[in-house]
Design a protein around this motif. Structure first.
Motif, PDB file in Angstrom:
ATOM      1  N   ALA A   8      51.224  37.610  33.510  1.00  0.00           N
ATOM      2  CA  ALA A   8      51.258  37.023  34.848  1.00  0.00           C
ATOM      3  C   ALA A   8      49.880  36.585  35.345  1.00  0.00           C
ATOM      4  O   ALA A   8      49.738  35.521  35.961  1.00  0.00           O
ATOM      5  CB  ALA A   8      51.882  38.010  35.839  1.00  0.00           C
ATOM      6  N   CYS A  23      45.917  29.917  34.294  1.00  0.00           N
ATOM      7  CA  CYS A  23      46.340  28.667  33.663  1.00  0.00           C
ATOM      8  C   CYS A  23      46.787  27.671  34.731  1.00  0.00           C
ATOM      9  O   CYS A  23      46.349  26.516  34.750  1.00  0.00           O
ATOM     10  CB  CYS A  23      47.477  28.955  32.684  1.00  0.00           C
ATOM     11  SG  CYS A  23      48.204  27.494  31.909  1.00  0.00           S
ATOM     12  N   ASP A  24      47.636  28.144  35.645  1.00  0.00           N
ATOM     13  CA  ASP A  24      48.147  27.278  36.703  1.00  0.00           C
ATOM     14  C   ASP A  24      47.031  26.792  37.628  1.00  0.00           C
ATOM     15  O   ASP A  24      47.050  25.644  38.085  1.00  0.00           O
ATOM     16  CB  ASP A  24      49.209  28.005  37.521  1.00  0.00           C
ATOM     17  CG  ASP A  24      50.501  28.223  36.749  1.00  0.00           C
ATOM     18  OD1 ASP A  24      50.683  27.581  35.699  1.00  0.00           O
ATOM     19  OD2 ASP A  24      51.328  29.041  37.202  1.00  0.00           O
ATOM     20  N   ARG A  37      54.642  22.094  32.103  1.00  0.00           N
ATOM     21  CA  ARG A  37      54.799  23.543  31.980  1.00  0.00           C
ATOM     22  C   ARG A  37      56.008  23.894  31.105  1.00  0.00           C
ATOM     23  O   ARG A  37      55.952  24.824  30.293  1.00  0.00           O
ATOM     24  CB  ARG A  37      54.938  24.160  33.373  1.00  0.00           C
ATOM     25  CG  ARG A  37      54.744  25.672  33.395  1.00  0.00           C
ATOM     26  CD  ARG A  37      54.627  26.206  34.816  1.00  0.00           C
ATOM     27  NE  ARG A  37      53.350  25.786  35.399  1.00  0.00           N
ATOM     28  CZ  ARG A  37      53.221  24.895  36.378  1.00  0.00           C
ATOM     29  NH1 ARG A  37      54.298  24.316  36.894  1.00  0.00           N
ATOM     30  NH2 ARG A  37      52.042  24.575  36.851  1.00  0.00           N
ATOM     31  N   CYS A  59      45.400  26.815  25.730  1.00  0.00           N
ATOM     32  CA  CYS A  59      46.712  26.741  26.366  1.00  0.00           C
ATOM     33  C   CYS A  59      46.836  25.382  27.050  1.00  0.00           C
ATOM     34  O   CYS A  59      45.942  24.536  26.938  1.00  0.00           O
ATOM     35  CB  CYS A  59      46.898  27.875  27.376  1.00  0.00           C
ATOM     36  SG  CYS A  59      45.827  27.741  28.829  1.00  0.00           S
ATOM     37  N   TYR A  85      51.822  28.394  26.894  1.00  0.00           N
ATOM     38  CA  TYR A  85      51.777  28.911  28.254  1.00  0.00           C
ATOM     39  C   TYR A  85      51.799  30.426  28.138  1.00  0.00           C
ATOM     40  O   TYR A  85      52.660  30.982  27.443  1.00  0.00           O
ATOM     41  CB  TYR A  85      52.973  28.401  29.065  1.00  0.00           C
ATOM     42  CG  TYR A  85      52.902  28.731  30.535  1.00  0.00           C
ATOM     43  CD1 TYR A  85      52.072  28.005  31.383  1.00  0.00           C
ATOM     44  CD2 TYR A  85      53.665  29.762  31.081  1.00  0.00           C
ATOM     45  CE1 TYR A  85      52.011  28.292  32.743  1.00  0.00           C
ATOM     46  CE2 TYR A  85      53.617  30.058  32.440  1.00  0.00           C
ATOM     47  CZ  TYR A  85      52.780  29.327  33.260  1.00  0.00           C
ATOM     48  OH  TYR A  85      52.714  29.622  34.603  1.00  0.00           O
ATOM     49  N   LYS A 113      47.281  35.777  33.504  1.00  0.00           N
ATOM     50  CA  LYS A 113      46.859  34.625  32.701  1.00  0.00           C
ATOM     51  C   LYS A 113      47.626  33.372  33.120  1.00  0.00           C
ATOM     52  O   LYS A 113      47.066  32.266  33.107  1.00  0.00           O
ATOM     53  CB  LYS A 113      47.064  34.922  31.209  1.00  0.00           C
ATOM     54  CG  LYS A 113      46.065  35.935  30.660  1.00  0.00           C
ATOM     55  CD  LYS A 113      46.231  36.136  29.157  1.00  0.00           C
ATOM     56  CE  LYS A 113      45.163  37.096  28.632  1.00  0.00           C
ATOM     57  NZ  LYS A 113      45.302  37.301  27.161  1.00  0.00           N
ATOM     58  N   GLN A 114      48.882  33.539  33.486  1.00  0.00           N
ATOM     59  CA  GLN A 114      49.645  32.406  34.011  1.00  0.00           C
ATOM     60  C   GLN A 114      48.973  31.855  35.262  1.00  0.00           C
ATOM     61  O   GLN A 114      48.878  30.641  35.455  1.00  0.00           O
ATOM     62  CB  GLN A 114      51.076  32.839  34.347  1.00  0.00           C
ATOM     63  CG  GLN A 114      51.949  33.127  33.145  1.00  0.00           C
ATOM     64  CD  GLN A 114      53.321  33.654  33.548  1.00  0.00           C
ATOM     65  OE1 GLN A 114      53.610  33.839  34.717  1.00  0.00           O
ATOM     66  NE2 GLN A 114      54.164  33.915  32.552  1.00  0.00           N
ATOM     67  N   LYS A 127      55.676  25.975  27.650  1.00  0.00           N
ATOM     68  CA  LYS A 127      56.439  27.209  27.393  1.00  0.00           C
ATOM     69  C   LYS A 127      57.215  27.101  26.091  1.00  0.00           C
ATOM     70  O   LYS A 127      57.243  28.044  25.287  1.00  0.00           O
ATOM     71  CB  LYS A 127      57.384  27.491  28.558  1.00  0.00           C
ATOM     72  CG  LYS A 127      56.684  27.958  29.827  1.00  0.00           C
ATOM     73  CD  LYS A 127      57.672  28.145  30.970  1.00  0.00           C
ATOM     74  CE  LYS A 127      56.980  28.623  32.229  1.00  0.00           C
ATOM     75  NZ  LYS A 127      57.913  28.768  33.374  1.00  0.00           N
TER      76      LYS A 127
END
Length: 200
Positions: free
Chosen positions: A84, A90-91, A71, A150, A80, A86-87, A75
């Motif tokens: 928020a 992704c996570d 991560r 990503c 990344y 989309k984070q 970033k």
């Protein structure tokens, strides 16, 4: 002193970070050590948790846990998302990939392992891949967050390539073929000019 990423001479748990650093043009030392050297460093207490990968920062601080390292690299590389939600997506995908590896049966008895892995492939693994496939469809693809890849796509790519290699026996090497969104994502990622030099 630049960043130093230490891992074994294989893609494994350092692959996402390596690729993100490279795509982002971030200078780092890609230290790849054999098992014997790892054993020596572990015995000498030179690794914080006695595991790899390990990222050594310019100030000498050693960071562990592949997810945290990946991560950080993503970033730095702009791989990344800033949004928020989309984070979160992704996570989620990255954690699913991690869960696949942690929940894969590793029975010592060969027959038990075969039986349990076949059951895993028809049960929980299908749910994991199904959700990843669903997320790609929800984004209108070809990637998990839409038109741009990503770190999550790189993590899924690494997992699928591991299955292709036969590393996890008793799970079909073409397992991903039943998930059209994942197949499309894999093809799009390998066809992307930024990613292509790093494909497996």
């Amino acid at each position: 002193m630049s960043l130093k990423l230490t891992y074994f001479p294989l893609p494994g748990r350092a692959y996402v970070a390596r690729v993100c650093f490279a795509i982002g043009g971030i200078e780092f030392e890609d230290e790849r050590i054999p098992g014997e050297e790892f054993g020596k460093r572990k015995a000498a207490g030179e690794l914080p948790l006695g595991s790899l990968p390990c990222l050594t920062l310019p100030n000498g601080r050693m960071i562990v846990e592949s997810g945290a390292i990946a991560r950080y690299a993503a970033k730095r590389a702009g791989l990344y998302p800033a949004d928020a939600e989309k984070q979160l997506l992704c996570d989620e995908a990255v954690e699913i990939c991690s869960s696949v590896m942690s929940k894969t049966p590793y029975d010592k008895d060969p027959e038990e392992k075969k039986k349990n892995r076949e059951a895993f492939a028809e049960g929980l693994l299908k749910k994991f891949f199904g959700l990843l496939n669903q997320r790609i469809g929800e984004s209108d693809g070809p990637f998990i967050l839409g038109s741009e890849f990503c770190m999550a796509d790189i993590a899924v790519y690494s997992l699928v390539k591991m299955l292709h290699s036969g590393f996890i026996d008793h799970i079909p090497t073409d397992y991903d073929a039943q998930f059209s969104g994942i197949v499309t994502m894999m093809e799009a990622l390998e066809g992307n000019a930024r990613f292509a030099p790093h494909k497996l």
